[in-house]
Design a protein around this motif. Sequence first.
Motif, PDB file in Angstrom:
ATOM      1  N   GLU A   1      11.911   5.107  14.363  1.00 36.31           N
ATOM      2  CA  GLU A   1      10.641   4.998  13.635  1.00 36.31           C
ATOM      3  C   GLU A   1      10.186   6.367  13.126  1.00 36.31           C
ATOM      4  O   GLU A   1       9.614   6.472  12.037  1.00 36.31           O
TER       5      GLU A   1
ATOM      6  N   LYS B   1      12.268   7.207  10.049  1.00 30.77           N
ATOM      7  CA  LYS B   1      11.761   6.467   8.905  1.00 30.77           C
ATOM      8  C   LYS B   1      10.465   7.077   8.389  1.00 30.77           C
ATOM      9  O   LYS B   1      10.279   7.229   7.187  1.00 30.77           O
TER      10      LYS B   1
ATOM     11  N   GLU C   1       9.892   8.527   4.711  1.00 28.95           N
ATOM     12  CA  GLU C   1       8.864   7.913   3.872  1.00 28.95           C
ATOM     13  C   GLU C   1       7.887   8.953   3.352  1.00 28.95           C
ATOM     14  O   GLU C   1       7.527   8.941   2.164  1.00 28.95           O
TER      15      GLU C   1
ATOM     16  N   ASP D   1       7.423   9.627  -0.498  1.00 29.38           N
ATOM     17  CA  ASP D   1       6.167   9.191  -1.112  1.00 29.38           C
ATOM     18  C   ASP D   1       5.193  10.327  -1.429  1.00 29.38           C
ATOM     19  O   ASP D   1       4.535  10.316  -2.458  1.00 29.38           O
TER      20      ASP D   1
ATOM     21  N   TYR E   1       0.049   7.677  10.112  1.00 29.82           N
ATOM     22  CA  TYR E   1       0.971   6.668  10.620  1.00 29.82           C
ATOM     23  C   TYR E   1       0.592   6.270  12.037  1.00 29.82           C
ATOM     24  O   TYR E   1       0.242   7.121  12.855  1.00 29.82           O
TER      25      TYR E   1
ATOM     26  N   LEU F   1      16.980   5.720   3.822  1.00 33.00           N
ATOM     27  CA  LEU F   1      15.662   5.114   3.805  1.00 33.00           C
ATOM     28  C   LEU F   1      15.719   3.698   3.247  1.00 33.00           C
ATOM     29  O   LEU F   1      15.072   2.789   3.769  1.00 33.00           O
ATOM     30  N   LYS F   2      16.512   3.499   2.226  1.00 35.83           N
ATOM     31  CA  LYS F   2      16.666   2.173   1.632  1.00 35.83           C
ATOM     32  C   LYS F   2      17.203   1.188   2.674  1.00 35.83           C
ATOM     33  O   LYS F   2      16.713   0.058   2.786  1.00 35.83           O
TER      34      LYS F   2
ATOM     35  N   ALA G   1      16.924   1.505   5.904  1.00 36.74           N
ATOM     36  CA  ALA G   1      15.947   1.381   6.985  1.00 36.74           C
ATOM     37  C   ALA G   1      14.774   0.486   6.601  1.00 36.74           C
ATOM     38  O   ALA G   1      14.181  -0.157   7.458  1.00 36.74           O
ATOM     39  N   GLN G   2      14.452   0.421   5.322  1.00 40.09           N
ATOM     40  CA  GLN G   2      13.253  -0.308   4.910  1.00 40.09           C
ATOM     41  C   GLN G   2      13.504  -1.448   3.939  1.00 40.09           C
ATOM     42  O   GLN G   2      12.561  -2.073   3.497  1.00 40.09           O
ATOM     43  N   GLY G   3      14.707  -1.667   3.554  1.00 38.95           N
ATOM     44  CA  GLY G   3      14.966  -2.682   2.543  1.00 38.95           C
ATOM     45  C   GLY G   3      15.160  -2.015   1.197  1.00 38.95           C
ATOM     46  O   GLY G   3      15.621  -0.885   1.118  1.00 38.95           O
TER      47      GLY G   3
ATOM     48  N   ARG H   1      12.867  -1.033  -1.081  1.00 32.02           N
ATOM     49  CA  ARG H   1      11.671  -0.417  -1.663  1.00 32.02           C
ATOM     50  C   ARG H   1      11.996   0.877  -2.403  1.00 32.02           C
ATOM     51  O   ARG H   1      11.404   1.189  -3.418  1.00 32.02           O
ATOM     52  N   TYR H   2      12.936   1.657  -1.899  1.00 37.64           N
ATOM     53  CA  TYR H   2      13.283   2.935  -2.513  1.00 37.64           C
ATOM     54  C   TYR H   2      14.611   2.828  -3.214  1.00 37.64           C
ATOM     55  O   TYR H   2      15.592   2.389  -2.644  1.00 37.64           O
TER      56      TYR H   2
END
Length: 103
Positions: free
Chosen positions: A5, A8, A12, A16, A32, A91-92, A94-96, A98-99
């Motif tokens: 976590e 990630k 992020e 971002d 966070y 990151l992609k 890890a999070q799907g 989105r990035y």
Amino acid sequence: MNDFEMYKMILEIIADKNPKDLQALLDESQHYQIVKDYIASDEPNSFLIQNIQEMALNMINDDLISATISPLKYVTLIKFNGLTVLGFQYLKKAQGTRYQTTN
């Protein structure tokens, strides 16, 4: 504290918010929940700062983050340039989706 976590979260924030240095990363991390929970615990905040710094350095060494590291006598300065392609891919995953990397 869950290392996955934290990884990630760091990725992020860099993707971002584009922090310029470690202090800006630490400032952004306070938004966070994982960091809020740690701060609310009885653990010293210095451990959290050290943990984030060590993870960021590991991610730089693993070529997930592009940065300039300047070790000084009492502190290590870290200036971030952003995520690498490998960092965006991590990151992609890890999070799907989105990035997305641009290429």
